[in-house]
Design a protein around this motif. Structure first.
Motif, PDB file in Angstrom:
ATOM      1  N   ASP A 111       0.865  -1.177   0.000  1.00 58.65           N
ATOM      2  CA  ASP A 111       0.000   0.000   0.000  1.00 58.65           C
ATOM      3  C   ASP A 111       0.901   1.226   0.000  1.00 58.65           C
ATOM      4  O   ASP A 111       1.644   1.464   0.952  1.00 58.65           O
ATOM      5  CB  ASP A 111      -0.883   0.007   1.256  1.00 58.65           C
ATOM      6  N   PRO A 112       0.886   2.015  -1.077  1.00 58.50           N
ATOM      7  CA  PRO A 112       1.813   3.149  -1.169  1.00 58.50           C
ATOM      8  C   PRO A 112       1.671   4.176  -0.058  1.00 58.50           C
ATOM      9  O   PRO A 112       2.618   4.925   0.199  1.00 58.50           O
ATOM     10  CB  PRO A 112       1.494   3.760  -2.539  1.00 58.50           C
ATOM     11  N   VAL A 113       0.534   4.227   0.615  1.00 63.06           N
ATOM     12  CA  VAL A 113       0.384   5.180   1.721  1.00 63.06           C
ATOM     13  C   VAL A 113       0.843   4.587   3.045  1.00 63.06           C
ATOM     14  O   VAL A 113       0.838   5.273   4.064  1.00 63.06           O
ATOM     15  CB  VAL A 113      -1.077   5.679   1.830  1.00 63.06           C
ATOM     16  N   ARG A 114       1.249   3.308   3.023  1.00 64.48           N
ATOM     17  CA  ARG A 114       1.765   2.650   4.233  1.00 64.48           C
ATOM     18  C   ARG A 114       3.107   2.019   3.891  1.00 64.48           C
ATOM     19  O   ARG A 114       3.187   0.861   3.480  1.00 64.48           O
ATOM     20  CB  ARG A 114       0.781   1.594   4.731  1.00 64.48           C
ATOM     21  N   PRO A 115       4.199   2.781   4.022  1.00 63.96           N
ATOM     22  CA  PRO A 115       5.524   2.283   3.639  1.00 63.96           C
ATOM     23  C   PRO A 115       5.910   0.970   4.301  1.00 63.96           C
ATOM     24  O   PRO A 115       6.692   0.198   3.729  1.00 63.96           O
ATOM     25  CB  PRO A 115       6.456   3.417   4.078  1.00 63.96           C
ATOM     26  N   VAL A 116       5.360   0.674   5.459  1.00 58.93           N
ATOM     27  CA  VAL A 116       5.696  -0.565   6.154  1.00 58.93           C
ATOM     28  C   VAL A 116       5.277  -1.788   5.345  1.00 58.93           C
ATOM     29  O   VAL A 116       5.791  -2.892   5.560  1.00 58.93           O
ATOM     30  CB  VAL A 116       5.048  -0.592   7.555  1.00 58.93           C
ATOM     31  N   THR A 117       4.346  -1.626   4.412  1.00 58.89           N
ATOM     32  CA  THR A 117       3.883  -2.756   3.601  1.00 58.89           C
ATOM     33  C   THR A 117       4.821  -3.065   2.425  1.00 58.89           C
ATOM     34  O   THR A 117       4.590  -4.034   1.698  1.00 58.89           O
ATOM     35  CB  THR A 117       2.474  -2.490   3.047  1.00 58.89           C
ATOM     36  N   ASP A 118       5.860  -2.271   2.254  1.00 59.91           N
ATOM     37  CA  ASP A 118       6.835  -2.509   1.177  1.00 59.91           C
ATOM     38  C   ASP A 118       7.797  -3.600   1.636  1.00 59.91           C
ATOM     39  O   ASP A 118       8.923  -3.320   2.060  1.00 59.91           O
ATOM     40  CB  ASP A 118       7.569  -1.204   0.859  1.00 59.91           C
ATOM     41  N   GLN A 119       7.338  -4.840   1.539  1.00 59.33           N
ATOM     42  CA  GLN A 119       8.088  -5.987   2.051  1.00 59.33           C
ATOM     43  C   GLN A 119       8.580  -6.935   0.960  1.00 59.33           C
ATOM     44  O   GLN A 119       9.072  -8.008   1.258  1.00 59.33           O
ATOM     45  CB  GLN A 119       7.203  -6.763   3.048  1.00 59.33           C
ATOM     46  N   GLY A 120       8.414  -6.562  -0.296  1.00 60.25           N
ATOM     47  CA  GLY A 120       8.832  -7.436  -1.375  1.00 60.25           C
ATOM     48  C   GLY A 120       7.839  -8.554  -1.628  1.00 60.25           C
ATOM     49  O   GLY A 120       6.740  -8.584  -1.062  1.00 60.25           O
ATOM     50  N   GLY A 121       8.227  -9.511  -2.475  1.00 60.27           N
ATOM     51  CA  GLY A 121       7.322 -10.591  -2.843  1.00 60.27           C
ATOM     52  C   GLY A 121       8.010 -11.932  -2.898  1.00 60.27           C
ATOM     53  O   GLY A 121       9.232 -12.022  -3.031  1.00 60.27           O
ATOM     54  N   VAL A 122       7.217 -12.993  -2.760  1.00 60.64           N
ATOM     55  CA  VAL A 122       7.679 -14.367  -2.947  1.00 60.64           C
ATOM     56  C   VAL A 122       7.411 -14.719  -4.406  1.00 60.64           C
ATOM     57  O   VAL A 122       6.269 -14.643  -4.866  1.00 60.64           O
ATOM     58  CB  VAL A 122       6.930 -15.334  -2.007  1.00 60.64           C
ATOM     59  N   GLU A 123       8.430 -15.109  -5.145  1.00 56.32           N
ATOM     60  CA  GLU A 123       8.284 -15.247  -6.590  1.00 56.32           C
ATOM     61  C   GLU A 123       7.180 -16.209  -6.996  1.00 56.32           C
ATOM     62  O   GLU A 123       6.414 -15.928  -7.920  1.00 56.32           O
ATOM     63  CB  GLU A 123       9.621 -15.654  -7.216  1.00 56.32           C
ATOM     64  N   VAL A 124       7.066 -17.365  -6.349  1.00 54.55           N
ATOM     65  CA  VAL A 124       6.029 -18.313  -6.765  1.00 54.55           C
ATOM     66  C   VAL A 124       4.638 -17.728  -6.539  1.00 54.55           C
ATOM     67  O   VAL A 124       3.721 -17.972  -7.330  1.00 54.55           O
ATOM     68  CB  VAL A 124       6.165 -19.675  -6.061  1.00 54.55           C
ATOM     69  N   ASP A 125       4.458 -16.951  -5.478  1.00 59.36           N
ATOM     70  CA  ASP A 125       3.161 -16.339  -5.223  1.00 59.36           C
ATOM     71  C   ASP A 125       2.877 -15.207  -6.210  1.00 59.36           C
ATOM     72  O   ASP A 125       1.742 -15.004  -6.646  1.00 59.36           O
ATOM     73  CB  ASP A 125       3.094 -15.819  -3.794  1.00 59.36           C
ATOM     74  N   VAL A 126       3.921 -14.475  -6.566  1.00 62.17           N
ATOM     75  CA  VAL A 126       3.777 -13.406  -7.559  1.00 62.17           C
ATOM     76  C   VAL A 126       3.402 -14.000  -8.916  1.00 62.17           C
ATOM     77  O   VAL A 126       2.516 -13.499  -9.612  1.00 62.17           O
ATOM     78  CB  VAL A 126       5.084 -12.591  -7.642  1.00 62.17           C
ATOM     79  N   LEU A 127       4.052 -15.096  -9.282  1.00 56.67           N
ATOM     80  CA  LEU A 127       3.730 -15.758 -10.551  1.00 56.67           C
ATOM     81  C   LEU A 127       2.305 -16.312 -10.537  1.00 56.67           C
ATOM     82  O   LEU A 127       1.579 -16.222 -11.532  1.00 56.67           O
ATOM     83  CB  LEU A 127       4.734 -16.879 -10.815  1.00 56.67           C
ATOM     84  N   ALA A 128       1.912 -16.902  -9.414  1.00 56.42           N
ATOM     85  CA  ALA A 128       0.556 -17.421  -9.314  1.00 56.42           C
ATOM     86  C   ALA A 128      -0.470 -16.304  -9.428  1.00 56.42           C
ATOM     87  O   ALA A 128      -1.517 -16.462 -10.071  1.00 56.42           O
ATOM     88  CB  ALA A 128       0.379 -18.176  -7.998  1.00 56.42           C
ATOM     89  N   CYS A 129      -0.162 -15.160  -8.827  1.00 53.71           N
ATOM     90  CA  CYS A 129      -1.068 -14.012  -8.917  1.00 53.71           C
ATOM     91  C   CYS A 129      -1.182 -13.534 -10.355  1.00 53.71           C
ATOM     92  O   CYS A 129      -2.284 -13.231 -10.835  1.00 53.71           O
ATOM     93  CB  CYS A 129      -0.558 -12.888  -8.023  1.00 53.71           C
ATOM     94  N   ALA A 130      -0.062 -13.492 -11.065  1.00 52.52           N
ATOM     95  CA  ALA A 130      -0.105 -13.078 -12.472  1.00 52.52           C
ATOM     96  C   ALA A 130      -0.916 -14.055 -13.307  1.00 52.52           C
ATOM     97  O   ALA A 130      -1.665 -13.657 -14.197  1.00 52.52           O
ATOM     98  CB  ALA A 130       1.325 -12.961 -13.016  1.00 52.52           C
ATOM     99  N   GLY A 131      -0.790 -15.355 -13.002  1.00 55.79           N
ATOM    100  CA  GLY A 131      -1.550 -16.340 -13.737  1.00 55.79           C
ATOM    101  C   GLY A 131      -3.047 -16.208 -13.507  1.00 55.79           C
ATOM    102  O   GLY A 131      -3.853 -16.429 -14.412  1.00 55.79           O
ATOM    103  N   ARG A 132      -3.413 -15.830 -12.302  1.00 58.14           N
ATOM    104  CA  ARG A 132      -4.840 -15.722 -11.977  1.00 58.14           C
ATOM    105  C   ARG A 132      -5.433 -14.382 -12.408  1.00 58.14           C
ATOM    106  O   ARG A 132      -6.469 -14.329 -13.073  1.00 58.14           O
ATOM    107  CB  ARG A 132      -5.043 -15.897 -10.463  1.00 58.14           C
TER     108      ARG A 132
END
Length: 256
Positions: A91-112
């Motif tokens: 969430d760009p208004v909550r810098p604490v949420t800038d935690q990066g991503g897990v690649e397999v989950d990012v890929l799964a999200c893109a697929g869905r």
């Protein structure tokens, strides 16, 4: 220029698509793959300010694939940040949420949900390879345009120049942090031969021994909307197997 990291430790999910069963992966990869005549045109896409490299990697993979086919696709920083939010909860208004991503989950999200651009949305098919199998890694680069990988960067990698394990400084993998990059081409297969990575809007050279030291995960990504027919591109049974594994995984995975 600031350089942000954002690839969290590699994880495996039950049923995630694999490349090991594809016939194309039983072949011998090219001994060298030089693409100096092709500009993949990687973009920074906000990775100087936030740890969105897992999203940036997919956006630049689309661009690299298009470049190999002789055209280009516009990807904006807004596109990359939107998908970063969608795939990781940033969430760009909550810098604490800038935690990066897990690649397999990012890929799964893109697929869905797809990787949405201004004029179109791209839906990938993908599969994971064993990180120690460099023949498969090279086949991914040669056949699918680029490999989507996670690396553990060391503090020594902050210095300019070629990334190599023989460079001075702290060489402990992960002492700087995790990062998502694309493997684009390579001059040979010896330990000291140079490999081209796409990251932070540019081409970064490294050696194979460096990549072997830093690599934590390897994925092949293809975009059915940007087909790259060729001798090493998956077709027929390979393509159907990959489609089936992606569909089965998305049916079970709770992502996006």
């Amino acid at each position: 220029m600031q350089r942000k990291l954002g690839c969290r430790p590699a994880e495996r999910r039950a049923g995630q698509p694999r490349l090991s069963g594809l016939r194309m992966m039983a072949r011998k990869a090219p001994a060298r793959l030089v693409r100096d005549h092709i500009d993949p045109a990687p973009l920074l896409l906000g990775n100087d300010r936030v740890g969105d490299c897992t999203s940036v990697g997919l956006g630049n993979h689309i661009r690299a694939t298009a470049a190999l086919a002789g055209f280009q696709v516009a990807v904006t920083e807004q596109d990359a940040l939107h998908f970063y939010s969608l795939s990781t909860g940033y969430d760009p208004v909550r810098p604490v949420t800038d935690q990066g991503g897990v690649e397999v989950d990012v890929l799964a999200c893109a697929g869905r949900a797809g990787y949405a651009l201004t004029t179109q949305t791209f839906y990938p098919l993908w599969g994971t390879a064993e990180e120690g199998d460099f023949n498969t890694l090279r086949l991914i680069v040669a056949g699918l345009g680029a490999a989507y990988v996670g690396v553990q960067l060391a503090l020594a990698d902050q210095a300019p120049g070629v990334w190599d394990t023989l460079s001075p400084g702290d060489q402990r993998p992960g002492s700087w942090g995790g990062h998502c990059v694309l493997v684009w081409d390579y001059a040979g297969t010896a330990d000291d031969d140079l490999v081209t990575l796409l990251t932070w809007g540019t081409r970064q050279k490294c050696t194979w021994r460096w990549l072997r030291s830093r690599l934590m995960e390897v994925h092949g990504v293809l975009w059915p909307q940007l087909m790259l027919p060729g001798g090493l591109y998956p077709t027929g049974d390979d393509l159907e197997k990959l489609r089936a594994e992606n569909a089965a995984f998305l049916g079970a995975a709770l992502v996006c």
